[in-house]
Design an enzyme around this catalytic site. Sequence first.
Site, PDB file in Angstrom:
ATOM      1  N   LYS A 170      27.142  29.008  36.446  1.00  0.00           N
ATOM      2  CA  LYS A 170      26.809  30.315  37.014  1.00  0.00           C
ATOM      3  C   LYS A 170      25.359  30.276  37.505  1.00  0.00           C
ATOM      4  CE  LYS A 170      28.315  34.939  35.667  1.00  0.00           C
ATOM      5  NZ  LYS A 170      28.445  35.864  34.539  1.00  0.00           N
TER       6      LYS A 170
HETATM    7  O1  G3P Z   1      29.103  38.785  33.407  1.00  0.00           O
HETATM    8  C1  G3P Z   1      28.473  39.544  34.351  1.00  0.00           C
HETATM    9  C2  G3P Z   1      28.782  41.022  34.410  1.00  0.00           C
HETATM   10  O2  G3P Z   1      30.148  41.261  34.266  1.00  0.00           O
HETATM   11  C3  G3P Z   1      27.885  41.900  33.612  1.00  0.00           C
HETATM   12  O3  G3P Z   1      28.349  43.207  33.469  1.00  0.00           O
HETATM   13  O4  G3P Z   1      28.343  45.334  32.261  1.00  0.00           O
HETATM   14  O5  G3P Z   1      26.309  43.872  32.168  1.00  0.00           O
HETATM   15  O6  G3P Z   1      26.893  45.089  34.246  1.00  0.00           O
HETATM   16  P1  G3P Z   1      27.412  44.443  33.004  1.00  0.00           P
END
Ligand code: G3P
Length: 214
Positions: free
Chosen positions: A83
């Site tokens: 990533k």
């Molecule tokens: O893994 C990346 C992403 O899904 C993060 O989500 O909830 O931290 O905005 P969030």
Amino acid sequence: MKFFVDTGSIKDIESLMPLGIVDGVTTNPTLMAKEGGDPRKIIKQICQLVKGPVSAEVIATDAPGMIAEGRDWAAFDEHIVVKVPFTREGVKAVKTLADEGIKVNVTLCFSPTQALIAAKVGASYISPFIGRLDDIATDGMGLVQQIVDIYRNYDYATEVLVASVRGPMHVVEAARMGADICTCPASVIEACFKHPLTDIGLEKFLKDWAAAKK
Ligand code: G3P
């Protein structure tokens, strides 16, 4: 549409795997920090449980550092997808890693131009963060639609991985738009199972069956 779980929790993954709907896992430094153990050990365990794509994020911010970390992650386990954040340095790293046959998930995507550039340099996945856009009163799912349209126009092989998912309606919209993957927290996957009419209906069927046997 493929379902990934957005988590660093072995417990979440162990509880979801028997359902047969988990195609992969995405992690990020924040999710791994929540778990408290050695992130590499946990990610190894996740790879062994899921046997599908598992995203692990680089920490370096310069291209040479990202490339070195990306190569290291790729050698760590055959299921790893590296990533890489969408930055100018990140794009250089994606190009090098993708040319070497390493699968890359470009993360922190917030615009269609970023998604277009990620596809051009050979990213395997693009991760638009829709919840974080919604949080600032911007149409997260609108971004997904734009990316899907752009990728279809040019037949890019990059898969659209909808990330920062907050609830089941994001899942529904992602599937209607033809996104390739939706990565969800375990709670969102659980919510996708629920319908009160299913519970009420089952309760009645069981009650009626019990009564019929008397
Ligand atoms: O893994 C990346 C992403 O899904 C993060 O989500 O909830 O931290 O905005 P969030």
